[in-house]
Scaffold this active site. Structure first.
Site, PDB file in Angstrom:
ATOM      1  N   GLY A  92      -3.627  -4.375 -29.456  1.00  0.00           N
ATOM      2  CA  GLY A  92      -3.575  -3.664 -28.205  1.00  0.00           C
ATOM      3  C   GLY A  92      -3.977  -4.871 -27.155  1.00  0.00           C
ATOM      4  O   GLY A  92      -4.530  -6.001 -27.316  1.00  0.00           O
ATOM      5  N   CYS A 100     -11.922  -7.439 -29.713  1.00  0.00           N
ATOM      6  CA  CYS A 100     -11.270  -7.697 -28.427  1.00  0.00           C
ATOM      7  C   CYS A 100     -10.792  -9.247 -28.411  1.00  0.00           C
ATOM      8  O   CYS A 100     -11.721 -10.023 -28.614  1.00  0.00           O
ATOM      9  CB  CYS A 100     -11.869  -7.419 -27.137  1.00  0.00           C
ATOM     10  SG  CYS A 100     -11.032  -7.415 -25.862  1.00  0.00           S
ATOM     11  N   LEU A 101      -9.481  -9.156 -27.877  1.00  0.00           N
ATOM     12  CA  LEU A 101      -8.878 -10.602 -27.964  1.00  0.00           C
ATOM     13  C   LEU A 101      -9.516 -11.282 -27.061  1.00  0.00           C
ATOM     14  O   LEU A 101      -9.626 -12.728 -27.021  1.00  0.00           O
ATOM     15  CB  LEU A 101      -7.208 -10.587 -27.980  1.00  0.00           C
ATOM     16  CG  LEU A 101      -6.464 -10.144 -29.001  1.00  0.00           C
ATOM     17  CD1 LEU A 101      -5.083 -10.139 -28.597  1.00  0.00           C
ATOM     18  CD2 LEU A 101      -6.715 -10.865 -30.026  1.00  0.00           C
ATOM     19  N   GLU A 117      -7.924   0.138 -24.373  1.00  0.00           N
ATOM     20  CA  GLU A 117      -6.951  -0.758 -23.453  1.00  0.00           C
ATOM     21  C   GLU A 117      -6.910  -0.314 -21.955  1.00  0.00           C
ATOM     22  O   GLU A 117      -6.686  -0.802 -20.988  1.00  0.00           O
ATOM     23  CB  GLU A 117      -5.420  -0.741 -23.950  1.00  0.00           C
ATOM     24  CG  GLU A 117      -5.310  -1.293 -25.492  1.00  0.00           C
ATOM     25  CD  GLU A 117      -5.869  -2.832 -25.374  1.00  0.00           C
ATOM     26  OE1 GLU A 117      -5.806  -3.554 -24.468  1.00  0.00           O
ATOM     27  OE2 GLU A 117      -6.522  -3.032 -26.477  1.00  0.00           O
ATOM     28  N   HIS A 130      -9.866  -1.717 -19.981  1.00  0.00           N
ATOM     29  CA  HIS A 130      -9.611  -2.901 -19.453  1.00  0.00           C
ATOM     30  C   HIS A 130      -8.611  -2.666 -17.967  1.00  0.00           C
ATOM     31  O   HIS A 130      -8.979  -3.649 -17.274  1.00  0.00           O
ATOM     32  CB  HIS A 130      -8.375  -3.702 -20.305  1.00  0.00           C
ATOM     33  CG  HIS A 130      -9.072  -4.440 -21.448  1.00  0.00           C
ATOM     34  ND1 HIS A 130      -9.762  -5.545 -21.097  1.00  0.00           N
ATOM     35  CD2 HIS A 130      -8.725  -4.491 -22.957  1.00  0.00           C
ATOM     36  CE1 HIS A 130     -10.236  -6.006 -22.430  1.00  0.00           C
ATOM     37  NE2 HIS A 130      -9.730  -5.431 -23.230  1.00  0.00           N
TER      38      HIS A 130
HETATM   39 ZN    ZN Z   1     -10.065  -5.588 -25.406  1.00  0.00          ZN
END
Ligand code: ZN
Length: 188
Positions: free
Chosen positions: A45, A107-108, A150, A153
């Site tokens: 995501g 999380c990226l 997501e 975010h």
């Molecule tokens: Zn994330």
């Protein structure tokens, strides 16, 4: 085009995304770039804030995460979660449907940082899709977790805000502090 990721400490990650009014050709290109970026970094995501833009838009593709099951219902009928992938959610609204359970998340925007987060196991989702068309579904398991992560975010909420107390070790706090400092230094 692979876009640069934003990391913890970048103020854009704390910005609430502006609603998306319409899907313009420019936005279609941006969505394509978000998918390319998510694939490059092997995410499931990616929210617009994670590539520097505070708007209500996220892309999801859980197909690579075969070991963590998901469920899907569309119009009350059970469906294959993979049939919804790749998924674009514009202006998503998420409603919890059952009790929260704890599960691992990463999380990226937080490389190599992981922790358990407690979230409702099943949610209903209303949003607009890739062409601005209304979409509605109920999902569970990993997909529900991903949609909630997501959507958070898009409101400037990060998984560390919701992380289980047991996962918030001194080591994790130190890693977060280090990442935040590194990000701020790189922005100066
Ligand atoms: Zn994330």
């Amino acid at each position: 085009m692979v876009l640069p990721l934003t990391f913890y400490g970048n103020p854009v990650l704390r910005e609430k995304g502006a609603p998306v009014e319409s899907v313009t050709p420019e936005l279609e290109d941006f969505i394509g770039n978000m998918f390319e970026t998510m694939e490059e970094y092997r995410g499931i995501g990616l929210a617009a804030q994670q590539v520097g833009r505070a708007i209500q838009l996220t892309v999801i593709d859980i197909r690579a995460a075969e070991n963590r099951p998901s469920t899907l219902e569309i119009d009350g009928e059970t469906a294959d979660p993979n049939s919804l992938m790749p998924l674009v959610l514009i202006n998503p609204k998420v409603t919890p449907l059952n009790d929260p359970i704890s599960g691992a998340e990463g999380c990226l925007s937080f490389p190599e940082i992981y922790g358990d987060v407690t979230r409702p196991e099943k949610v209903s989702v209303k949003a607009e899709g890739a062409r601005g068309e209304p979409i509605e579904f109920v999902c569970g398991g990993l997909l529900a977790r991903c949609v909630q992560h997501e959507t958070d975010h898009l409101h400037g909420i990060l998984f560390i805000d919701r992380m289980d107390r047991a996962s918030k070790t001194d080591e994790l706090r130190e890693d977060l502090e280090f990442l935040q400092k590194e990000t701020k230094a790189a922005l100066e």
